[in-house]
Design a protein around this motif. Structure first.
Motif, short mmCIF file in Angstrom:
data_model
loop_
_atom_site.label_atom_id
_atom_site.label_comp_id
_atom_site.label_asym_id
_atom_site.label_seq_id
_atom_site.Cartn_x
_atom_site.Cartn_y
_atom_site.Cartn_z
N VAL A 291 1.05 -1.05 -0.19
CA VAL A 291 -0.16 0.14 0.44
C VAL A 291 0.96 0.98 0.18
CG1 VAL A 291 -1.87 0.85 1.61
CG2 VAL A 291 -1.87 -1.14 1.40
N LEU A 292 1.04 2.66 -1.20
CA LEU A 292 2.05 3.56 -1.61
C LEU A 292 0.57 4.58 -0.19
CD1 LEU A 292 4.45 4.18 -3.36
CD2 LEU A 292 2.66 5.34 -4.10
N LEU A 293 1.09 5.24 -0.49
CA LEU A 293 0.74 6.50 0.43
C LEU A 293 1.37 7.61 0.18
CD1 LEU A 293 -0.44 5.25 4.48
CD2 LEU A 293 -1.93 4.99 2.27
N ASN A 294 0.79 8.06 -1.31
CA ASN A 294 1.01 9.29 -1.64
C ASN A 294 0.44 10.34 -0.85
OD1 ASN A 294 2.30 10.77 -2.95
ND2 ASN A 294 1.72 10.53 -4.94
N GLY A 295 1.29 11.38 -1.30
CA GLY A 295 0.35 12.64 -1.04
C GLY A 295 1.67 13.92 0.07
N ASP B 98 -9.84 8.19 10.80
CA ASP B 98 -11.26 8.13 10.46
C ASP B 98 -10.91 7.52 8.70
OD1 ASP B 98 -13.77 7.93 9.16
OD2 ASP B 98 -13.40 10.06 8.50
N VAL B 99 -9.66 8.30 8.16
CA VAL B 99 -8.85 8.18 6.85
C VAL B 99 -8.42 6.20 7.02
CG1 VAL B 99 -7.05 8.77 5.76
CG2 VAL B 99 -7.95 10.87 6.58
N ALA B 100 -7.30 6.16 8.27
CA ALA B 100 -6.70 4.98 7.87
C ALA B 100 -7.87 4.33 7.49
CB ALA B 100 -6.30 4.83 9.50
N GLY B 101 -8.94 4.37 8.24
CA GLY B 101 -10.76 3.58 8.38
C GLY B 101 -11.40 3.34 7.31
N ASN B 102 -10.76 4.37 6.20
CA ASN B 102 -11.27 4.43 5.09
C ASN B 102 -10.97 3.71 4.24
OD1 ASN B 102 -12.06 6.55 2.93
ND2 ASN B 102 -13.44 5.63 3.10
N ILE B 103 -9.27 3.61 4.07
CA ILE B 103 -8.16 3.06 3.37
C ILE B 103 -8.36 1.38 3.45
CG2 ILE B 103 -5.93 2.34 3.01
CD1 ILE B 103 -5.47 5.53 3.47
N VAL B 104 -8.37 1.07 4.84
CA VAL B 104 -8.88 -0.35 5.47
C VAL B 104 -10.35 -0.72 4.45
CG1 VAL B 104 -9.51 -2.52 7.50
CG2 VAL B 104 -7.55 -0.21 7.40
N SER B 105 -11.22 0.04 4.23
CA SER B 105 -12.65 -0.35 3.76
C SER B 105 -12.32 -0.73 2.40
CB SER B 105 -13.71 0.37 4.40
OG SER B 105 -12.92 1.63 3.97
N LYS B 106 -11.67 0.20 1.61
CA LYS B 106 -11.32 0.12 0.26
C LYS B 106 -10.27 -1.34 0.29
CE LYS B 106 -11.32 5.12 -0.82
NZ LYS B 106 -12.40 5.52 -1.69
N LEU B 107 -9.94 -1.62 0.96
CA LEU B 107 -8.72 -2.82 0.71
C LEU B 107 -9.45 -3.96 0.97
CD1 LEU B 107 -5.35 -1.52 2.76
CD2 LEU B 107 -5.80 -1.67 0.19
N HIS B 108 -10.43 -4.07 1.55
CA HIS B 108 -11.34 -5.19 1.35
C HIS B 108 -12.35 -5.48 0.59
CE1 HIS B 108 -8.51 -4.97 5.30
NE2 HIS B 108 -8.94 -6.66 5.40
N PRO C 207 4.66 5.04 3.05
CA PRO C 207 4.58 6.43 3.07
C PRO C 207 5.33 6.94 1.48
CG PRO C 207 5.28 5.80 4.94
CD PRO C 207 5.36 5.20 3.85
N MET C 208 5.10 8.34 1.30
CA MET C 208 5.81 8.83 -0.01
C MET C 208 5.04 9.95 -0.61
SD MET C 208 7.31 5.95 -2.42
CE MET C 208 9.14 5.53 -1.90
N SER D 2 1.85 -7.43 -8.01
CA SER D 2 0.54 -7.09 -9.02
C SER D 2 -1.01 -6.39 -8.36
CB SER D 2 -0.13 -7.95 -9.43
OG SER D 2 -0.75 -9.34 -8.57
N GLU D 3 -1.13 -7.01 -6.81
CA GLU D 3 -2.17 -5.84 -5.91
C GLU D 3 -1.53 -4.33 -5.46
OE1 GLU D 3 -2.87 -9.11 -3.13
OE2 GLU D 3 -2.73 -9.97 -3.42
N LEU D 4 -0.92 -4.12 -6.40
CA LEU D 4 -0.04 -2.64 -5.06
C LEU D 4 -1.57 -1.54 -5.02
CD1 LEU D 4 2.15 0.11 -4.29
CD2 LEU D 4 1.87 -0.45 -7.11
N ARG D 5 -1.75 -1.39 -4.26
CA ARG D 5 -2.86 0.24 -4.29
C ARG D 5 -2.04 1.10 -3.74
NH1 ARG D 5 -7.73 -1.51 -2.94
NH2 ARG D 5 -8.83 0.20 -3.59
#
Length: 177
Positions: free
Chosen positions: A3-7, A167-177, A84-85, A105-108
């Motif tokens: 999981v790459l966190l850009n920003g 909240d942001v982390a929870g949102n990302i976890v929900s997108k991963l599942h 994180p990058m 290939s599962e990179l998010r």
């Protein structure tokens, strides 16, 4: 999975990464900035392309070592590798993403976003100067990032404005599942 966190600097990538690590069993955070810091301080007799600039992402060896480092982490971590990058240069972003996709290939990729005013406020709260002498680099980079992230090229957008890191982390976890 990677999981790459850009920003932008100050958007909360590291804070969100730490919360994600707690939510995702067996996960670990890969911090590529450590290698970048070492390369930026490499002695002058070591000839690295593009050293002497204030951004280690310009150093080709950093980009290659980042891909290799993420791969090594993925071999030893039982869960997700969280990275994180801050990328606003499309060619460098593409190089890292394609390099990682070669072994996962599962990179998010998620791009954490907030307004420029919010970024400035968050950085100031951390004691980081964003105005005046000596702050030119960070001031320039946060504007570059804000402009670059106006489209969705740099990852699936995640709004962090007026939201807690949890909240942001929870949102990302929900997108991963």
């Amino acid at each position: 999975m990677i999981v790459l966190l850009n920003g932008s600097f100050g958007v909360g990538k590291t804070t969100v990464a730490k919360i994600l690590r707690a939510y995702l069993p067996g996960s670990a955070i890969y911090n590529s900035e450590l290698v970048g810091s070492v390369l930026m301080r490499a002695p002058s007799w070591i000839k690295l392309k593009r050293t002497g600039e204030k951004d280690f992402q310009h150093i080709e060896l950093w980009r290659k070592s980042t891909i290799t480092g993420i791969r090594l982490y993925s071999l030893f971590v039982s869960g997700t590798v969280i990275v994180p990058m801050t990328f606003s240069h499309r060619a460098y972003f593409d190089e890292i993403v394609m390099g990682v996709k070669n072994f996962d290939s599962e990179l998010r990729v998620f791009c954490l976003k907030a307004s420029l005013d919010t970024i400035k406020t968050r950085l100031a709260q951390r004691g980081i100067r964003i105005e005046g002498a000596g702050s030119e680099w960070i001031a320039r980079r946060i504007v570059e990032c804000s402009n670059a992230y106006s489209d969705n090229y740099f990852g699936e957008p995640i709004d962090t404005e007026y939201r807690s890191a949890k909240d942001v982390a929870g949102n990302i976890v929900s997108k991963l599942h």
